[in-house]
Design a protein around this motif. Structure first.
Motif, PDB file in Angstrom:
ATOM      1  N   SER A 144       0.846  -1.193   0.000  1.00  0.00           N
ATOM      2  CA  SER A 144       0.000   0.000   0.000  1.00  0.00           C
ATOM      3  C   SER A 144       0.876   1.235   0.000  1.00  0.00           C
ATOM      4  O   SER A 144       1.954   1.253   0.606  1.00  0.00           O
ATOM      5  N   ASP A 145       0.400   2.292  -0.664  1.00  0.00           N
ATOM      6  CA  ASP A 145       1.103   3.573  -0.646  1.00  0.00           C
ATOM      7  C   ASP A 145       0.807   4.350   0.637  1.00  0.00           C
ATOM      8  O   ASP A 145       1.471   5.362   0.900  1.00  0.00           O
ATOM      9  N   VAL A 146      -0.159   3.894   1.415  1.00  0.00           N
ATOM     10  CA  VAL A 146      -0.491   4.560   2.675  1.00  0.00           C
ATOM     11  C   VAL A 146       0.429   4.013   3.758  1.00  0.00           C
ATOM     12  O   VAL A 146       0.391   2.809   4.067  1.00  0.00           O
ATOM     13  N   GLU A 147       1.241   4.878   4.332  1.00  0.00           N
ATOM     14  CA  GLU A 147       2.312   4.427   5.213  1.00  0.00           C
ATOM     15  C   GLU A 147       1.802   3.614   6.400  1.00  0.00           C
ATOM     16  O   GLU A 147       2.377   2.566   6.720  1.00  0.00           O
ATOM     17  N   PHE A 148       0.745   4.067   7.065  1.00  0.00           N
ATOM     18  CA  PHE A 148       0.285   3.356   8.257  1.00  0.00           C
ATOM     19  C   PHE A 148      -0.203   1.949   7.909  1.00  0.00           C
ATOM     20  O   PHE A 148       0.058   0.991   8.640  1.00  0.00           O
ATOM     21  N   ALA A 194      -1.666  -2.721  17.098  1.00  0.00           N
ATOM     22  CA  ALA A 194      -1.812  -1.677  16.079  1.00  0.00           C
ATOM     23  C   ALA A 194      -2.663  -0.516  16.575  1.00  0.00           C
ATOM     24  O   ALA A 194      -2.361   0.649  16.302  1.00  0.00           O
ATOM     25  N   PHE A 195      -3.741  -0.800  17.315  1.00  0.00           N
ATOM     26  CA  PHE A 195      -4.598   0.309  17.727  1.00  0.00           C
ATOM     27  C   PHE A 195      -3.934   1.163  18.806  1.00  0.00           C
ATOM     28  O   PHE A 195      -4.209   2.355  18.916  1.00  0.00           O
ATOM     29  N   ARG A 196      -3.029   0.562  19.604  1.00  0.00           N
ATOM     30  CA  ARG A 196      -2.262   1.354  20.569  1.00  0.00           C
ATOM     31  C   ARG A 196      -1.260   2.261  19.838  1.00  0.00           C
ATOM     32  O   ARG A 196      -1.016   3.397  20.238  1.00  0.00           O
ATOM     33  N   ARG A 197      -0.715   1.735  18.764  1.00  0.00           N
ATOM     34  CA  ARG A 197       0.327   2.467  18.036  1.00  0.00           C
ATOM     35  C   ARG A 197      -0.256   3.524  17.100  1.00  0.00           C
ATOM     36  O   ARG A 197       0.273   4.636  17.002  1.00  0.00           O
ATOM     37  N   PHE A 198      -1.355   3.179  16.423  1.00  0.00           N
ATOM     38  CA  PHE A 198      -1.870   4.060  15.372  1.00  0.00           C
ATOM     39  C   PHE A 198      -3.267   4.619  15.651  1.00  0.00           C
ATOM     40  O   PHE A 198      -3.716   5.507  14.932  1.00  0.00           O
ATOM     41  N   GLY A 199      -3.975   4.048  16.637  1.00  0.00           N
ATOM     42  CA  GLY A 199      -5.329   4.495  16.921  1.00  0.00           C
ATOM     43  C   GLY A 199      -6.379   3.534  16.397  1.00  0.00           C
ATOM     44  O   GLY A 199      -6.107   2.681  15.549  1.00  0.00           O
TER      45      GLY A 199
END
Length: 334
Positions: free
Chosen positions: A34-38, A111-116
């Motif tokens: 994916s081009d979306v970094e997250f 992932a949700f702790r790191r990115f929301g």
């Protein structure tokens, strides 16, 4: 091959067999690009964190039981199919971590702790969308897509039913088995019989693998639940009694609810084991009333049913490996 990621199971001999390896991981990276970094970071975490890869391993072993050969004409499709199985599992884990408010997954920050929350949920949905695209390019994709869709719906129903049962204190063996089928067995059932759908195998072969996956999955989750109540905390890596604290009645607890101590155990469940000594009381009762041994006997029965389902296939290293996975649930300690 990246053998380190695979399960360490007594009697499991994977020598010479096709397993989730570097080619599998390359397929994962390609599908998750994916081009979306997250999204890309979450996808890379999924590939590099590894895990035991039990579900794609079951898919590849089942394929070999059916005659597929690593390096053969059908093998690239089998690798893609095993990636789809792992993506469905991984998407469900992203959602589960958020639901369970988990801090870590496989030793890493969730992932949700790191990115929301939004990023985590949408990344799980991204995985589901990508696996549908892969399925569309496989032979027999209508049947495969139906099977994946059915498994995904059963997983969702199982997770929601688990909360519903705890909320209503609606404890029953029927509800329990529907929950654990959704939580664990449905995906292993899919992992095992999807290769038969892809190859267009005979119905009895498909049904045998479906039975293997379902019964293996039930034995697996029942053993996890038993360890949650009666396991060695140092071996399982967490405090015992987590299910009691969430108001979840597992198989040994349901057995106690049917016995002379049923009213007391129900009160403990309904107050989420919030009282001093509640967990210790239920564990003591489970041993005193033989609920532990009866649960172990049911786990053994499920595992042996799974192994027996494989007898429709000729003996082979792949069949023996599947049998070893199921046999491990008899007496697993962590």
């Amino acid at each position: 091959m990246t053998r380190a990621a695979l399960p360490d199971v007594p009697g499991l001999d994977l020598a010479g067999l096709g397993v989730p390896d570097a080619a599998f991981e390359a397929q994962m990276r390609e599908v998750l690009a994916s081009d979306v970094e997250f999204i890309a970071l979450i996808g890379e975490d999924l590939v590099t964190a590894g895990g035991k890869r039990v579900r794609p391993l079951v898919t590849l072993l089942a394929a070999q039981v059916l005659g597929a050969v690593p390096g053969g004409a059908a093998w690239p499709d089998m690798l893609r199919l095993s990636v789809c199985v792992e993506l469905l599992h991984s998407a469900s884990l992203l959602h589960d971590d958020l639901i369970d408010d988990s801090d870590t997954r496989r030793g890493r920050e969730t992932a949700f702790r790191r990115f929301g929350n939004v990023v985590s949920v949408m990344s799980g949905d991204f995985m589901l969308a990508r696996l549908l695209g892969v399925l569309a390019g496989l032979p027999g994709h209508p049947a495969l897509t139906r099977a994946f869709g059915q498994a995904a719906s059963v997983i969702c129903e199982g997770e929601v039913l688990q909360f519903q049962v705890a909320s209503y204190a609606d404890y029953s063996f029927a509800n329990y088995f529907q929950v654990i089928h959704g939580k664990t067995a449905a995906l292993l059932e899919l992992a095992a019989h999807a290769p038969a759908l892809l190859l267009g195998c005979r119905p009895e072969q498909c049904e045998a693998l479906r039975t293997f996956g379902a019964e293996y999955g039930l034995a697996f989750q029942m053993q996890d639940d038993l360890l949650d109540l009666l396991g060695d905390e140092e071996k399982i890596g967490k405090p015992v009694g987590g299910d009691l604290r969430e108001g979840k009645a597992t198989y040994p607890t349901l057995l106690l609810l049917e016995g002379p101590h049923g009213p007391e155990v129900r009160e403990i469940l309904e107050r989420r084991a919030a009282g001093a000594g509640d967990v210790e009381r239920v564990t003591a009762l489970a041993r005193q009333e033989g609920a532990d041994a009866r649960t172990q006997a049911e786990i053994r029965r499920r595992a042996e049913t799974a192994i027996g389902a494989l007898e429709v296939f000729a003996p082979s290293p792949a069949r023996a490996a599947l049998g070893a996975l199921a046999r491990r649930e008899i007496g697993r300690t962590h």
